[in-house]
Design a protein around this motif. Structure first.
Motif, PDB file in Angstrom:
ATOM      1  N   TRP A  24       0.833  -1.203   0.000  1.00  0.00           N
ATOM      2  CA  TRP A  24       0.000   0.000   0.000  1.00  0.00           C
ATOM      3  C   TRP A  24       0.870   1.256   0.000  1.00  0.00           C
ATOM      4  N   ALA A  25       1.955   1.237   0.771  1.00  0.00           N
ATOM      5  CA  ALA A  25       2.840   2.397   0.829  1.00  0.00           C
ATOM      6  C   ALA A  25       3.506   2.630  -0.521  1.00  0.00           C
ATOM      7  N   LEU A  26       3.874   1.571  -1.201  1.00  0.00           N
ATOM      8  CA  LEU A  26       4.466   1.724  -2.530  1.00  0.00           C
ATOM      9  C   LEU A  26       3.461   2.301  -3.519  1.00  0.00           C
ATOM     10  N   LYS A  27       2.243   1.796  -3.498  1.00  0.00           N
ATOM     11  CA  LYS A  27       1.225   2.235  -4.456  1.00  0.00           C
ATOM     12  C   LYS A  27       0.711   3.643  -4.159  1.00  0.00           C
ATOM     13  N   SER A  28       0.790   4.083  -2.909  1.00  0.00           N
ATOM     14  CA  SER A  28       0.270   5.417  -2.579  1.00  0.00           C
ATOM     15  C   SER A  28       1.325   6.507  -2.741  1.00  0.00           C
ATOM     16  N   GLY A  29       2.546   6.151  -3.135  1.00  0.00           N
ATOM     17  CA  GLY A  29       3.558   7.153  -3.427  1.00  0.00           C
ATOM     18  C   GLY A  29       4.392   7.580  -2.241  1.00  0.00           C
ATOM     19  N   GLN A  30       4.479   6.765  -1.228  1.00  0.00           N
ATOM     20  CA  GLN A  30       5.245   7.135  -0.040  1.00  0.00           C
ATOM     21  C   GLN A  30       6.745   7.226  -0.319  1.00  0.00           C
ATOM     22  N   PHE A  31       7.226   6.496  -1.301  1.00  0.00           N
ATOM     23  CA  PHE A  31       8.657   6.440  -1.570  1.00  0.00           C
ATOM     24  C   PHE A  31       9.034   7.116  -2.882  1.00  0.00           C
ATOM     25  N   ASP A  32       8.178   7.981  -3.411  1.00  0.00           N
ATOM     26  CA  ASP A  32       8.460   8.613  -4.700  1.00  0.00           C
ATOM     27  C   ASP A  32       9.558   9.663  -4.607  1.00  0.00           C
ATOM     28  N   ASP A  33       9.497  10.524  -3.621  1.00  0.00           N
ATOM     29  CA  ASP A  33      10.456  11.620  -3.508  1.00  0.00           C
ATOM     30  C   ASP A  33      11.361  11.366  -2.309  1.00  0.00           C
ATOM     31  N   MET A  34      12.514  10.763  -2.554  1.00  0.00           N
ATOM     32  CA  MET A  34      13.418  10.423  -1.465  1.00  0.00           C
ATOM     33  C   MET A  34      14.361  11.573  -1.105  1.00  0.00           C
ATOM     34  N   GLU A  35      14.586  12.520  -2.014  1.00  0.00           N
ATOM     35  CA  GLU A  35      15.530  13.600  -1.761  1.00  0.00           C
ATOM     36  C   GLU A  35      14.865  14.911  -1.371  1.00  0.00           C
ATOM     37  N   GLY A  36      13.587  15.065  -1.620  1.00  0.00           N
ATOM     38  CA  GLY A  36      12.895  16.316  -1.325  1.00  0.00           C
ATOM     39  C   GLY A  36      12.914  16.712   0.137  1.00  0.00           C
ATOM     40  N   PRO A  37      12.548  15.831   1.060  1.00  0.00           N
ATOM     41  CA  PRO A  37      12.572  16.222   2.478  1.00  0.00           C
ATOM     42  C   PRO A  37      13.978  16.570   2.971  1.00  0.00           C
ATOM     43  N   ALA A  38      14.987  15.905   2.451  1.00  0.00           N
ATOM     44  CA  ALA A  38      16.361  16.222   2.876  1.00  0.00           C
ATOM     45  C   ALA A  38      16.759  17.613   2.408  1.00  0.00           C
ATOM     46  N   HIS A  39      16.337  18.016   1.222  1.00  0.00           N
ATOM     47  CA  HIS A  39      16.669  19.350   0.725  1.00  0.00           C
ATOM     48  C   HIS A  39      15.869  20.426   1.463  1.00  0.00           C
TER      49      HIS A  39
END
Length: 50
Positions: A24-39
């Motif tokens: 469910w987490a994969l399909k809902s986009g939880q892991f799409d933006d891995m660098e955004g929160p770090a920036h």
């Protein structure tokens, strides 16, 4: 030995539940933006609040 009749099915159900939550987490986009929160952490906007 009788406890294995409870623990083995319980562990199989737990593995399927964890797999379903991960899917469910994969399909809902939880892991799409891995660098955004770090920036966003590095971009400090304290200068605008003065």
């Amino acid at each position: 030995m009788d406890i294995l009749y409870l623990l083995i099915p319980l562990s199989v159900v737990l593995v399927f539940a964890i797999g379903a939550v991960f899917w469910w987490a994969l399909k809902s986009g939880q892991f799409d933006d891995m660098e955004g929160p770090a920036h966003r952490i590095l971009m400090d906007d304290d200068e605008d609040k003065r």
